[in-house]
Design an enzyme around this catalytic site. Structure first.
Site, mmCIF file in Angstrom:
data_model
loop_
_atom_site.group_PDB
_atom_site.id
_atom_site.type_symbol
_atom_site.label_atom_id
_atom_site.label_comp_id
_atom_site.label_asym_id
_atom_site.label_seq_id
_atom_site.Cartn_x
_atom_site.Cartn_y
_atom_site.Cartn_z
ATOM 1 N N ASP A 1 0.784 -1.251 0.000
ATOM 2 C CA ASP A 1 0.000 0.000 0.000
ATOM 3 C C ASP A 1 0.813 1.297 0.000
ATOM 4 O O ASP A 1 0.443 2.274 0.682
ATOM 5 C CB ASP A 1 -0.967 0.014 1.192
ATOM 6 C CG ASP A 1 -1.944 -1.147 1.168
ATOM 7 O OD1 ASP A 1 -1.909 -1.948 0.219
ATOM 8 O OD2 ASP A 1 -2.750 -1.257 2.114
ATOM 9 N N GLU B 1 -4.604 -0.811 -1.418
ATOM 10 C CA GLU B 1 -5.911 -0.887 -0.763
ATOM 11 C C GLU B 1 -6.876 0.026 -1.512
ATOM 12 O O GLU B 1 -6.528 1.158 -1.849
ATOM 13 C CB GLU B 1 -5.795 -0.434 0.705
ATOM 14 C CG GLU B 1 -7.126 -0.516 1.446
ATOM 15 C CD GLU B 1 -7.006 -0.132 2.927
ATOM 16 O OE1 GLU B 1 -5.890 0.085 3.409
ATOM 17 O OE2 GLU B 1 -8.068 -0.070 3.579
ATOM 18 N N LYS C 1 -6.599 -4.905 -3.134
ATOM 19 C CA LYS C 1 -7.230 -5.545 -1.968
ATOM 20 C C LYS C 1 -8.284 -4.619 -1.365
ATOM 21 O O LYS C 1 -8.052 -3.424 -1.216
ATOM 22 C CB LYS C 1 -6.157 -5.920 -0.937
ATOM 23 C CG LYS C 1 -5.378 -4.754 -0.350
ATOM 24 C CD LYS C 1 -4.195 -5.288 0.452
ATOM 25 C CE LYS C 1 -3.469 -4.244 1.256
ATOM 26 N NZ LYS C 1 -4.219 -3.543 2.286
ATOM 27 N N LYS D 1 -7.658 -4.687 4.892
ATOM 28 C CA LYS D 1 -6.341 -4.359 5.408
ATOM 29 C C LYS D 1 -5.346 -5.462 5.051
ATOM 30 O O LYS D 1 -4.209 -5.194 4.687
ATOM 31 C CB LYS D 1 -6.388 -4.198 6.935
ATOM 32 C CG LYS D 1 -6.827 -2.821 7.418
ATOM 33 C CD LYS D 1 -8.292 -2.716 7.551
ATOM 34 C CE LYS D 1 -8.725 -1.372 8.134
ATOM 35 N NZ LYS D 1 -10.197 -1.233 8.048
ATOM 36 N N CYS E 1 -2.095 -2.263 7.844
ATOM 37 C CA CYS E 1 -2.074 -3.219 6.728
ATOM 38 C C CYS E 1 -0.851 -4.134 6.736
ATOM 39 O O CYS E 1 -0.939 -5.287 6.306
ATOM 40 C CB CYS E 1 -2.219 -2.473 5.410
ATOM 41 S SG CYS E 1 -3.863 -1.746 5.244
ATOM 42 N N GLN F 1 7.870 -13.370 21.507
ATOM 43 C CA GLN F 1 7.571 -14.783 21.758
ATOM 44 C C GLN F 1 8.238 -15.695 20.721
ATOM 45 O O GLN F 1 7.616 -16.593 20.158
ATOM 46 C CB GLN F 1 6.061 -15.022 21.769
ATOM 47 C CG GLN F 1 5.311 -14.166 22.795
ATOM 48 C CD GLN F 1 3.841 -14.488 22.843
ATOM 49 O OE1 GLN F 1 3.457 -15.593 23.221
ATOM 50 N NE2 GLN F 1 3.029 -13.533 22.450
HETATM 51 N N1 TIU Z 1 -2.711 0.407 4.270
HETATM 52 C C1 TIU Z 1 -3.164 0.712 5.486
HETATM 53 O O1 TIU Z 1 -2.466 0.575 6.478
HETATM 54 N N2 TIU Z 1 -4.448 1.257 5.557
HETATM 55 C C2 TIU Z 1 -4.852 2.148 6.525
HETATM 56 O O2 TIU Z 1 -5.978 2.621 6.517
HETATM 57 N N3 TIU Z 1 -3.926 2.489 7.461
HETATM 58 C C3 TIU Z 1 -4.060 3.417 8.442
HETATM 59 O O3 TIU Z 1 -3.162 3.498 9.292
HETATM 60 N N4 TIU Z 1 -5.080 4.248 8.452
#
Ligand code: TIU
Length: 248
Positions: free
Chosen positions: A48, A96, A153, A156, A186, A226
């Site tokens: 993204d 996204e 996509k 997220k 994401c 972990q």
């Molecule tokens: N790609 C992604 O992380 N989408 C979000 O909306 N991220 C935010 O931090 N808003």
């Protein structure tokens, strides 16, 4: 140039037999511990890095975020992308976004924030987070080259309602180098999805960023805690060193 380490690898064929082969393996300096990876079964996934998240007037800004905080990831991503192209590994970009009619956008996602700046609203880079609009596209610095798959996509996670898993399995990919934004949203969601599907993730810390520095730090800690519960975390320089040593 680092030596090529040949190891005996075994995998299950589904017929009660195991096949062995010699594979080139490189070690990536990572946390919680160094990782031996087969470069030939590794892909770079850049999450993204879109204008809507990194540039003024996009979705990130519409949510009230300081978009300048994401800029730090661009340079390291450029360097890793160049190294991955030189090494000839599979490179996948994700975006996204939603259909113009928003039929693939859940109301709970669309109804967030100021109505004038929601998903689908018209902003300075076109309709916010809508496929085909200028803001939805990947930033020029990291623009996909011909032949590099782009996964569109709706969620997220990059595996949710996409053909990413199919693509990775068809190419025999085991390990994902993961870059992109935002670390805790994401990137984290995709890494968790990948982990449940059996892919090993190495998240490149300086190639990721968040609008909230503390979430970036905690997002990386959650992945590597972990014993690496969701994956490993490494600096981009370590991944570039491994890619650069890969046999051509
Ligand atoms: N790609 C992604 O992380 N989408 C979000 O909306 N991220 C935010 O931090 N808003």
């Amino acid at each position: 140039m680092a030596p090529i380490l040949l190891v005996r690898r075994r995998w299950y064929t589904g017929t009660d037999q195991h096949v062995e082969a010699a594979l080139p393996v490189r070690t990536i300096a990572a946390e919680p511990e160094p990782l031996a990876v087969d470069i030939g079964r590794m892909a770079l996934v850049i999450i993204d890095m879109q204008r809507d998240f990194l540039e003024p007037g996009g979705f990130g800004a519409a949510l009230g975020n300081d978009i300048s905080r994401l800029k730090s990831a661009v340079g390291p991503c450029v360097d890793v992308l160049a190294a991955a192209r030189r090494a000839g590994i599979l490179i996948i970009h994700t975006r996204e976004g939603h259909r113009a009619d928003l039929t693939d956008a859940p109301p709970i996602k669309v109804e967030r924030g100021d109505p004038a700046m929601r998903i689908g609203a018209l902003g300075p880079m076109g309709r916010i987070l809508i496929r085909g609009e200028p803001g939805h596209d990947i930033i020029p610095e990291l623009y996909p080259a011909a032949g590099e798959p782009v996964i569109d996509k709706p969620g997220k996670g990059a595996f949710y309602q996409t053909d990413l898993e199919l693509m990775l399995k068809n190419r025999g990919i085991e390990t994902l180098l993961v870059c992109g934004v935002t670390t805790e949203v994401c990137v984290n969601t995709t890494v968790r999805e990948a982990n449940d599907r059996g892919f090993r993730c190495v998240v490149l810390s300086d190639c990721c960023a968040s609008y909230f520095p503390e979430f970036h730090d905690m997002g990386l800690k959650m992945i590597k805690a972990q014993g690496g519960i969701f994956g490993s975390v490494s600096a981009s320089a370590a991944a570039i060193a491994a890619l650069s040593a890969a046999p051509s």
